[in-house]
Design a protein around this motif. Structure first.
Motif, PDB file in Angstrom:
ATOM      1  N   ILE A  11       0.872  -1.181   0.034  1.00 45.82           N
ATOM      2  CA  ILE A  11       0.072   0.030   0.050  1.00 45.82           C
ATOM      3  C   ILE A  11       1.063   1.131  -0.083  1.00 45.82           C
ATOM      4  O   ILE A  11       1.330   1.557   1.147  1.00 45.82           O
ATOM      5  CB  ILE A  11      -0.915   0.026   1.049  1.00 45.82           C
ATOM      6  CG1 ILE A  11      -1.664  -1.269   1.283  1.00 45.82           C
ATOM      7  CG2 ILE A  11      -1.908   1.221   1.279  1.00 45.82           C
ATOM      8  CD1 ILE A  11      -2.759  -1.603   0.211  1.00 45.82           C
ATOM      9  N   PRO A  12       1.024   2.015  -1.079  1.00 46.22           N
ATOM     10  CA  PRO A  12       2.002   3.045  -1.298  1.00 46.22           C
ATOM     11  C   PRO A  12       1.428   4.295  -0.238  1.00 46.22           C
ATOM     12  O   PRO A  12       0.241   4.240   0.049  1.00 46.22           O
ATOM     13  CB  PRO A  12       1.847   3.326  -2.719  1.00 46.22           C
ATOM     14  CG  PRO A  12       0.636   2.967  -3.250  1.00 46.22           C
ATOM     15  CD  PRO A  12       0.451   1.649  -2.350  1.00 46.22           C
ATOM     16  N   ASP A  13       2.529   5.205  -0.264  1.00 45.09           N
ATOM     17  CA  ASP A  13       2.137   6.261   0.484  1.00 45.09           C
ATOM     18  C   ASP A  13       1.239   7.564  -0.046  1.00 45.09           C
ATOM     19  O   ASP A  13       0.978   8.520   0.588  1.00 45.09           O
ATOM     20  CB  ASP A  13       3.290   7.041   1.042  1.00 45.09           C
ATOM     21  CG  ASP A  13       4.201   7.508   0.055  1.00 45.09           C
ATOM     22  OD1 ASP A  13       3.879   7.351  -1.201  1.00 45.09           O
ATOM     23  OD2 ASP A  13       5.478   7.996   0.281  1.00 45.09           O
ATOM     24  N   GLY A 392       2.224   8.375   4.549  1.00 45.57           N
ATOM     25  CA  GLY A 392       2.902   9.274   3.488  1.00 45.57           C
ATOM     26  C   GLY A 392       2.860  10.732   4.083  1.00 45.57           C
ATOM     27  O   GLY A 392       2.972  11.591   3.508  1.00 45.57           O
ATOM     28  N   GLU A 393       2.353  10.829   5.423  1.00 46.04           N
ATOM     29  CA  GLU A 393       2.550  11.990   6.175  1.00 46.04           C
ATOM     30  C   GLU A 393       4.086  12.410   6.087  1.00 46.04           C
ATOM     31  O   GLU A 393       4.715  11.895   7.066  1.00 46.04           O
ATOM     32  CB  GLU A 393       1.918  11.854   7.347  1.00 46.04           C
ATOM     33  CG  GLU A 393       1.739  13.373   8.085  1.00 46.04           C
ATOM     34  CD  GLU A 393       1.347  14.361   7.353  1.00 46.04           C
ATOM     35  OE1 GLU A 393       2.147  15.476   7.126  1.00 46.04           O
ATOM     36  OE2 GLU A 393       0.381  14.381   6.826  1.00 46.04           O
ATOM     37  N   LYS A 394       4.566  13.522   5.481  1.00 45.63           N
ATOM     38  CA  LYS A 394       5.822  13.764   5.402  1.00 45.63           C
ATOM     39  C   LYS A 394       6.390  14.560   6.723  1.00 45.63           C
ATOM     40  O   LYS A 394       7.516  14.500   7.098  1.00 45.63           O
ATOM     41  CB  LYS A 394       6.190  15.029   4.297  1.00 45.63           C
ATOM     42  CG  LYS A 394       5.676  14.515   2.762  1.00 45.63           C
ATOM     43  CD  LYS A 394       6.434  13.102   2.451  1.00 45.63           C
ATOM     44  CE  LYS A 394       6.073  12.682   1.032  1.00 45.63           C
ATOM     45  NZ  LYS A 394       6.798  11.656   0.643  1.00 45.63           N
ATOM     46  N   HIS A 399       8.195   6.687   9.363  1.00 46.33           N
ATOM     47  CA  HIS A 399       7.684   5.983   8.193  1.00 46.33           C
ATOM     48  C   HIS A 399       7.738   4.490   8.336  1.00 46.33           C
ATOM     49  O   HIS A 399       8.954   4.075   8.398  1.00 46.33           O
ATOM     50  CB  HIS A 399       7.733   6.593   6.987  1.00 46.33           C
ATOM     51  CG  HIS A 399       7.684   8.085   7.008  1.00 46.33           C
ATOM     52  ND1 HIS A 399       8.580   9.063   7.382  1.00 46.33           N
ATOM     53  CD2 HIS A 399       6.336   8.883   6.692  1.00 46.33           C
ATOM     54  CE1 HIS A 399       7.941  10.134   7.314  1.00 46.33           C
ATOM     55  NE2 HIS A 399       6.777   9.941   6.791  1.00 46.33           N
ATOM     56  N   TYR A 400       6.519   3.690   8.264  1.00 44.89           N
ATOM     57  CA  TYR A 400       6.586   2.262   8.248  1.00 44.89           C
ATOM     58  C   TYR A 400       6.158   1.906   6.831  1.00 44.89           C
ATOM     59  O   TYR A 400       5.300   2.719   5.829  1.00 44.89           O
ATOM     60  CB  TYR A 400       5.755   1.522   9.300  1.00 44.89           C
ATOM     61  CG  TYR A 400       4.499   2.088   9.614  1.00 44.89           C
ATOM     62  CD1 TYR A 400       3.642   2.455   8.580  1.00 44.89           C
ATOM     63  CD2 TYR A 400       4.181   2.756  10.720  1.00 44.89           C
ATOM     64  CE1 TYR A 400       2.454   3.294   8.976  1.00 44.89           C
ATOM     65  CE2 TYR A 400       3.173   3.286  11.273  1.00 44.89           C
ATOM     66  CZ  TYR A 400       2.161   3.395  10.157  1.00 44.89           C
ATOM     67  OH  TYR A 400       1.124   4.168  10.860  1.00 44.89           O
ATOM     68  N   ALA A 401       6.288   0.617   6.214  1.00 49.41           N
ATOM     69  CA  ALA A 401       5.748   0.075   5.249  1.00 49.41           C
ATOM     70  C   ALA A 401       4.481  -0.524   5.443  1.00 49.41           C
ATOM     71  O   ALA A 401       4.386  -1.150   6.287  1.00 49.41           O
ATOM     72  CB  ALA A 401       6.850  -0.938   4.417  1.00 49.41           C
ATOM     73  N   VAL A 402       3.675  -0.478   4.513  1.00 53.19           N
ATOM     74  CA  VAL A 402       2.039  -0.898   4.791  1.00 53.19           C
ATOM     75  C   VAL A 402       1.826  -2.009   3.575  1.00 53.19           C
ATOM     76  O   VAL A 402       2.173  -1.874   2.604  1.00 53.19           O
ATOM     77  CB  VAL A 402       1.283   0.029   4.806  1.00 53.19           C
ATOM     78  CG1 VAL A 402      -0.098  -0.515   5.117  1.00 53.19           C
ATOM     79  CG2 VAL A 402       1.575   0.960   5.775  1.00 53.19           C
TER      80      VAL A 402
END
Length: 426
Positions: A11-13, A392-394, A399-402
């Motif tokens: 699931i991309p950011d 995807g919150e900069k 940040h983790y991968a989903v």
């Protein structure tokens, strides 16, 4: 287990779109004379900064044919400011920008630029057909972004089965379940379910915050997936389908406010914020306190010592325990005073039956979870793809991968249809 019937998707950011159909925004632009470029761009950056369009180049340079008006010079076109999306009139420019039209001999027009930064070369090439943008390939390197090996896929499917089995076993209403895993040793660190309603909490349940890891049973919280029996890892999908006869409204992350409509016994062990992810994090913390009794509890700040914020050079401990200790002996080695206490959940994975809400997703940011796997989307309050995309919150410092784990088609479709039916009624 037939892993071919399962699918793991990243699931991309940001929402994915075909390269040729990327979201766009309208902007005011104008051709300018090269002699005005530096001064004009400096003014525009002050009065009309493009904070959310940093991937878009402010000035477009185009080489003109010999017979063009400015022979021998490049044609420069500058973005003046954002334009309203609901009309194409040129008289809606901010007053400060309008003041620049006559002095710099501007002739404004409306054009389009791509809304999001490109994540692939194909996207970038399509973007530049509208307006030039910059392209920075992703620099993070998290296992699974580029796909999983067969062995990794087998493990992920097994852990997801454990989470689903936990969600449907011994609970009258359906609940969400969370399983935290240390992938370096293939061990379950914590496995918990929602504790929002009295009916979802066993009668002798005590908060993981007050019960020691030893009291809760070390063997229940540090299981090797390789040692699990087929009976515990194989899920009976008929059991899941039977549970669908009950309402999914009791799954905390799907209906975060449902608890307020219920009557609760004040003496029961429940709390509206005790979603599965939160309870699993508490259980992981209790485990750390048991395995590292001499370590300072990171949840209690020591104001006599400088904080991490005061010591920017201090780095978090991210090593997954001791890499030179055999897997079978790692839990015993963790009690060795020379082994450092892990920093929160750094390097761990978490498996959830349902996509977490934004509260749980943010809690997992604070815990430094590395990867999140969930089986079913959360169309009402999902924080990782369905409603919001916290990954995807900069502005976040972690940040983790989903990933979403799709189950075999029959069971997946039956559960998903049940989910849509309940969410449509709520």
């Amino acid at each position: 287990m037939d892993s071919d019937a399962w699918e793991i998707i990243h699931i991309p950011d940001k929402p994915t779109h075909p390269p040729e159909h990327q979201p766009t925004l309208k902007v005011y632009a104008s051709v300018i004379k090269p002699k005005f470029a530096n001064t004009l761009v400096s003014f525009l950056c002050k009065i009309a900064p493009l904070e959310d369009l940093r991937h878009v180049k402010r000035v477009r340079k185009k080489i003109l044919p010999d017979h063009a008006f400015w022979t021998g010079e490049p044609q420069l076109t500058v973005i003046l400011c954002l334009a309203p999306e609901d009309n194409d009139h040129l008289n809606h420019m901010p007053p400060d920008v309008q003041k620049l039209v006559d002095p710099y001999e501007l002739n404004p027009f409306i054009t389009q630029v791509c809304k999001y930064a490109a994540v692939s070369k194909e996207e970038w090439e399509e973007q530049c057909k509208l307006w030039p943008t910059s392209f920075h390939p992703p620099t993070y390197n998290i296992d699974g972004i580029g796909g999983f090996s067969e062995d990794d896929t087998q493990l992920i499917c097994k852990f997801m089965r454990v989470a689903i089995d936990l969600a449907v076993s011994g609970h009258k209403p359906l609940v969400n379940a969370a399983v935290i895993v240390d992938p370096s040793v293939r061990k379950i660190i914590a496995s918990e379910t929602d504790q929002v309603y009295p009916s979802s909490v066993s009668g002798d349940m005590t908060s993981a915050e007050t019960m020691s890891f030893k009291e809760r049973g070390e063997s229940n919280h540090c299981q090797s997936i390789d040692r699990m029996t087929n009976a515990s890892s194989e899920i009976c999908f008929n059991s899941i389908l039977e549970k669908l006869n009950s309402s999914l409204s009791t799954v905390a992350c799907l209906n975060p406010w449902q608890w307020s409509l219920q009557s609760h016994d004040s003496e029961s062990q429940w709390h509206p914020l005790r979603h599965a992810s939160i309870v699993a994090v508490e259980s992981s913390s209790a485990r750390d306190r048991y395995l590292f009794p001499n370590s300072t509890d990171s949840s209690i700040p020591d104001h006599s010592q400088p904080s991490d914020a005061d010591c920017p050079a201090k780095k978090q401990k991210t090593n997954n325990h001791s890499q030179d200790v055999p897997n079978d002996n790692k839990e015993g080695a963790l009690r060795d005073p020379s082994i450092e206490k892990p920093y929160l959940c750094t390097g761990y994975d978490i498996f959830l039956v349902w996509e977490p809400c934004t509260m749980c997703a943010m809690a997992l940011v604070h815990q430094r979870i590395k990867r999140i796997f969930y089986a079913f989307p959360n169309p009402t309050a999902g924080g990782l793809g369905s409603v919001h995309r916290l990954q995807g919150e900069k502005s976040l410092n972690h940040h983790y991968a989903v990933f979403r784990v799709l189950m075999p088609e029959g069971a997946h479709n039956a559960l998903y249809q049940g989910l849509k039916h309940v969410t449509a009624e709520s």
